[in-house]
Scaffold this motif. Structure first.
Motif, PDB file in Angstrom:
ATOM      1  N   GLN A   1       0.808  -1.216   0.000  1.00 39.82           N
ATOM      2  CA  GLN A   1       0.000   0.000   0.000  1.00 39.82           C
ATOM      3  C   GLN A   1       0.843   1.269   0.000  1.00 39.82           C
ATOM      4  OE1 GLN A   1       0.365  -2.099   2.508  1.00 39.82           O
ATOM      5  NE2 GLN A   1       0.966  -0.904   4.310  1.00 39.82           N
ATOM      6  N   GLU A   2       2.123   1.153   0.315  1.00 37.36           N
ATOM      7  CA  GLU A   2       3.014   2.318   0.343  1.00 37.36           C
ATOM      8  C   GLU A   2       3.687   2.585  -1.008  1.00 37.36           C
ATOM      9  OE1 GLU A   2       3.679   4.489   2.664  1.00 37.36           O
ATOM     10  OE2 GLU A   2       3.157   3.599   4.597  1.00 37.36           O
ATOM     11  N   LEU A   3       3.644   1.631  -1.919  1.00 39.63           N
ATOM     12  CA  LEU A   3       4.462   1.725  -3.122  1.00 39.63           C
ATOM     13  C   LEU A   3       4.049   2.879  -4.021  1.00 39.63           C
ATOM     14  CD1 LEU A   3       4.838  -2.078  -3.966  1.00 39.63           C
ATOM     15  CD2 LEU A   3       6.319  -0.621  -2.558  1.00 39.63           C
ATOM     16  N   ARG A   4       2.752   3.062  -4.246  1.00 38.77           N
ATOM     17  CA  ARG A   4       2.293   4.157  -5.109  1.00 38.77           C
ATOM     18  C   ARG A   4       2.679   5.511  -4.514  1.00 38.77           C
ATOM     19  NH1 ARG A   4      -1.105   4.401  -9.587  1.00 38.77           N
ATOM     20  NH2 ARG A   4      -0.909   6.492 -10.439  1.00 38.77           N
ATOM     21  N   GLY A   5       2.552   5.640  -3.202  1.00 38.13           N
ATOM     22  CA  GLY A   5       2.918   6.898  -2.561  1.00 38.13           C
ATOM     23  C   GLY A   5       4.397   7.198  -2.689  1.00 38.13           C
ATOM     24  N   LEU A   6       5.248   6.188  -2.526  1.00 35.79           N
ATOM     25  CA  LEU A   6       6.683   6.374  -2.683  1.00 35.79           C
ATOM     26  C   LEU A   6       7.032   6.755  -4.122  1.00 35.79           C
ATOM     27  CD1 LEU A   6       7.984   3.392  -0.533  1.00 35.79           C
ATOM     28  CD2 LEU A   6       8.684   5.776  -0.227  1.00 35.79           C
ATOM     29  N   TRP A   7       6.383   6.109  -5.072  1.00 35.85           N
ATOM     30  CA  TRP A   7       6.605   6.405  -6.488  1.00 35.85           C
ATOM     31  C   TRP A   7       6.213   7.847  -6.802  1.00 35.85           C
ATOM     32  CZ3 TRP A   7       9.168   4.440 -10.412  1.00 35.85           C
ATOM     33  CH2 TRP A   7       8.764   4.649 -11.742  1.00 35.85           C
ATOM     34  N   ASP A   8       5.041   8.258  -6.319  1.00 33.10           N
ATOM     35  CA  ASP A   8       4.571   9.620  -6.569  1.00 33.10           C
ATOM     36  C   ASP A   8       5.436  10.658  -5.855  1.00 33.10           C
ATOM     37  OD1 ASP A   8       2.556   8.607  -8.140  1.00 33.10           O
ATOM     38  OD2 ASP A   8       1.004   8.757  -6.591  1.00 33.10           O
ATOM     39  N   ALA A   9       6.016  10.269  -4.725  1.00 32.25           N
ATOM     40  CA  ALA A   9       6.872  11.188  -3.965  1.00 32.25           C
ATOM     41  C   ALA A   9       8.237  11.373  -4.610  1.00 32.25           C
ATOM     42  CB  ALA A   9       7.034  10.691  -2.538  1.00 32.25           C
ATOM     43  N   GLY A  10       8.617  10.490  -5.536  1.00 35.63           N
ATOM     44  CA  GLY A  10       9.859  10.698  -6.272  1.00 35.63           C
ATOM     45  C   GLY A  10      10.880   9.590  -6.229  1.00 35.63           C
ATOM     46  N   CYS A  11      10.563   8.444  -5.612  1.00 30.48           N
ATOM     47  CA  CYS A  11      11.487   7.311  -5.685  1.00 30.48           C
ATOM     48  C   CYS A  11      11.573   6.820  -7.136  1.00 30.48           C
ATOM     49  CB  CYS A  11      11.009   6.174  -4.783  1.00 30.48           C
ATOM     50  SG  CYS A  11      11.306   6.473  -3.027  1.00 30.48           S
ATOM     51  N   PHE A  12      12.732   6.291  -7.500  1.00 31.39           N
ATOM     52  CA  PHE A  12      12.972   5.890  -8.881  1.00 31.39           C
ATOM     53  C   PHE A  12      12.614   4.435  -9.165  1.00 31.39           C
ATOM     54  CE2 PHE A  12      15.516   9.695  -8.506  1.00 31.39           C
ATOM     55  CZ  PHE A  12      15.291  10.318  -9.719  1.00 31.39           C
ATOM     56  N   GLY A  13      12.256   3.679  -8.154  1.00 23.34           N
ATOM     57  CA  GLY A  13      11.945   2.268  -8.291  1.00 23.34           C
ATOM     58  C   GLY A  13      12.081   1.624  -6.933  1.00 23.34           C
TER      59      GLY A  13
ATOM     60  N   ALA B   1      26.916  21.239  -3.684  1.00 20.69           N
ATOM     61  CA  ALA B   1      25.875  21.826  -4.522  1.00 20.69           C
ATOM     62  C   ALA B   1      25.054  20.769  -5.239  1.00 20.69           C
ATOM     63  CB  ALA B   1      26.507  22.784  -5.537  1.00 20.69           C
ATOM     64  N   GLY B   2      25.160  19.517  -4.768  1.00 22.61           N
ATOM     65  CA  GLY B   2      24.364  18.457  -5.362  1.00 22.61           C
ATOM     66  C   GLY B   2      22.890  18.652  -5.080  1.00 22.61           C
ATOM     67  N   GLN B   3      22.064  18.218  -5.999  1.00 25.86           N
ATOM     68  CA  GLN B   3      20.621  18.326  -5.859  1.00 25.86           C
ATOM     69  C   GLN B   3      20.017  16.972  -5.502  1.00 25.86           C
ATOM     70  OE1 GLN B   3      19.067  19.923  -9.521  1.00 25.86           O
ATOM     71  NE2 GLN B   3      19.998  21.937  -9.210  1.00 25.86           N
ATOM     72  N   VAL B   4      18.922  17.008  -4.757  1.00 23.06           N
ATOM     73  CA  VAL B   4      18.113  15.811  -4.579  1.00 23.06           C
ATOM     74  C   VAL B   4      17.339  15.579  -5.874  1.00 23.06           C
ATOM     75  CG1 VAL B   4      16.098  14.844  -3.403  1.00 23.06           C
ATOM     76  CG2 VAL B   4      17.899  15.949  -2.089  1.00 23.06           C
ATOM     77  N   LEU B   5      17.461  14.402  -6.434  1.00 20.05           N
ATOM     78  CA  LEU B   5      16.748  14.036  -7.648  1.00 20.05           C
ATOM     79  C   LEU B   5      15.460  13.306  -7.267  1.00 20.05           C
ATOM     80  CD1 LEU B   5      19.727  12.650  -9.754  1.00 20.05           C
ATOM     81  CD2 LEU B   5      18.723  14.942  -9.881  1.00 20.05           C
ATOM     82  N   LEU B   6      14.368  13.771  -7.812  1.00 17.91           N
ATOM     83  CA  LEU B   6      13.057  13.156  -7.571  1.00 17.91           C
ATOM     84  C   LEU B   6      12.447  12.746  -8.905  1.00 17.91           C
ATOM     85  CD1 LEU B   6      11.649  15.638  -4.903  1.00 17.91           C
ATOM     86  CD2 LEU B   6      12.621  13.367  -4.480  1.00 17.91           C
ATOM     87  N   ARG B   7      12.015  11.509  -8.989  1.00 18.90           N
ATOM     88  CA  ARG B   7      11.456  11.011 -10.238  1.00 18.90           C
ATOM     89  C   ARG B   7      10.274  11.889 -10.679  1.00 18.90           C
ATOM     90  NH1 ARG B   7       7.319   8.813 -12.289  1.00 18.90           N
ATOM     91  NH2 ARG B   7       6.253   9.055 -10.288  1.00 18.90           N
TER      92      ARG B   7
END
Length: 466
Positions: A146-158, A457-463
């Motif tokens: 149930q957490e997977l869609r939320g993690l994906w929408d929040a920006g995890c890459f897989g 100066a690295g950025q957080v990358l969000l899918r």
């Protein structure tokens, strides 16, 4: 003068910086070109002499210019186990090694990245500490579908899973039943499943067979405890389920080459499948590991010389797509150097800063090219993470992430010169070829000749948000 035509993103604005060299590795191959950078993005790749008078030019000369490396398998461990590694130390180490993009694994931090709240905690911990751009995998564990869609929408890459014990209580391994619950969701959203492919039953059976007299200091004892069957059977299961559910599957740190024919057949049918191996499987062999040298311990284990050469063959034919470090350090005492006990030591190899020279040393000895190197270490990992539009190639519209390095210079690995938190590594004292001269992140020089040139100066990358 290069025969490569000027290739532009259509912008007519002037460049902030031009990086040019005689050995630039682009999707067209290796050639003499000029890379025109505007606001951190590659605006144009032109002929070597196609530059305006008065332009700010970084002259790479005869050094190789490659895309900044993309490492999609790194354990940074913050928050919760920052004494193992942390964002500041890991990303500085990456910059020194020509790596400009990291995708971090979900399991060794506390909390593990298996829910949206934990992911937000991870993002907060990373803030202000990154020397290179960094994104994150989420995790698949029993009961978190149930957490997977939320993690994906929040920006995890897989999503990463373990089919056997991960070694940490916060990240439980999954069974076929758990995967059958998660895979329909992953297939629906198009997210890749990254799998540590070892099944517990063959490992348990090997433990029962181990003789009481077997030396715990012998690497052979550790190798026998993680039989090829554990990896072979796990990969067979993953390919079967991936095909059944139409899900993208990625096999991390492939060790057993017994599986290559099965992987080749699956790819031939069009199955959505990719495979990585690691520098330590391509460089070391079990025959050379001394008793008690627990710095070599990892899972799956380093196998025989013949197996190592078969991994190189898998890369040559394209069955193996990429190389990632699986950088997984720990406090030195957890490696049990005093006792040399392979069975009790933590399994993980520290190698982040050395990926480029380690792979190049062995690749050049086998006749591989710089283009091969850029495919394995840059383009293919960027594609896995869904970042091919932004990272991994020198082309218009991509971030101006570059590594300038000397492929013909050798050095002996001195752990004191490594920037990750703990210096214990199996590469200590090894002669490698390839010295990083400079690293650029989005057009800004962040590292040059042993010194860091800019604050983090690295950025957080969000899918989906780049």
């Amino acid at each position: 003068m290069s025969n490569l035509p000027s290739i532009s993103d259509g912008s007519s604005s002037e460049s902030d910086l031009i990086v040019r060299g005689k050995r630039v590795v682009t999707p067209h191959g290796e050639s003499a070109v000029a890379i025109h950078v505007r606001r951190g993005v590659i605006r144009m790749v032109s002929g070597f002499d196609d530059v305006r008078p008065g332009s700010l030019i970084y002259e790479a000369g005869d050094f190789v210019v490659m895309p900044g490396l993309v490492d999609t398998h790194v354990h940074i461990n913050e928050p919760g186990r920052t004494e193992w590694e942390g964002f500041a130390t890991a990303t500085r180490s990456a910059a020194a090694g020509g790596i400009t993009t990291l995708i971090e694994m979900p399991l060794n931090s506390i909390p593990a990245t298996t829910g949206v709240a934990a992911f937000q905690t991870k993002l907060a911990a990373a803030e202000g500490q990154l020397s290179v751009d960094t994104g994150f995998w989420g995790g698949v564990v029993p009961g978190n579908t149930q957490e997977l869609r939320g993690l994906w929408d929040a920006g995890c890459f897989g999503f990463k899973c373990f089919l056997t014990d991960s070694g940490v209580k916060e990240f439980a391994s999954v069974t076929e039943t758990d995967l059958r619950a998660a895979l329909p969701m992953l297939a629906k959203i198009g997210a890749p499943l990254l799998a540590h492919a070892e099944l517990p039953k063959p490992i348990e059976e090997a433990s029962k067979r181990r003789a009481a007299s077997a030396s715990r200091k012998s690497y052979q004892t550790w190798l026998d405890s993680r039989p090829r069957a554990a990896e072979n059977d796990a990969i067979e299961l993953l390919l079967r389920l991936g095909n059944e559910f139409g899900a993208r599957t990625h096999i991390v740190h492939l060790s057993s080459t017994d599986t290559l024919p099965r992987i080749r057949r699956a790819k031939a049918t069009g199955q959505a499948l990719s495979v990585e191996t690691c520098p330590h499987y391509l460089i070391f062999s079990c025959e050379e590991i001394p008793d008690g040298a627990t710095q070599f311990k990892c899972a799956p284990p380093i196998r025989e010389r013949e197996n190592r050469e078969s991994l190189w063959a898998g890369l040559r034919e394209g069955t193996i797509d990429m190389i990632a470090t699986d950088h997984s350090p720990c406090p030195p005492e957890m490696k049990r150097q005093k006792t040399g006990d392979f069975l009790d030591a933590w399994g993980g190899i520290a190698s982040l800063q050395l990926s480029l020279p380690a792979v190049w040393t062995e690749a050049r000895a086998r006749g591989f090219s710089l283009t091969n190197l850029a495919d394995w270490l840059c383009a293919a990992p960027a594609k896995l993470a869904g970042l091919a539009h932004q990272k991994g190639t020198i082309a218009p519209g991509r971030d101006a992430d570059l590594v300038i390095w000397n492929p013909d210079a050798g050095f002996k690995v001195d752990p004191a010169q490594l920037h990750h938190r703990h210096k214990l590594t199996p590469y200590a004292g090894r002669e490698l070829m390839g010295i990083v001269e400079s690293t650029f992140l989005r057009g800004v020089k962040i590292y040059e000749r042993g010194k860091f040139c800019a604050p983090p100066a690295g950025q957080v990358l969000l899918r989906g948000k780049q």
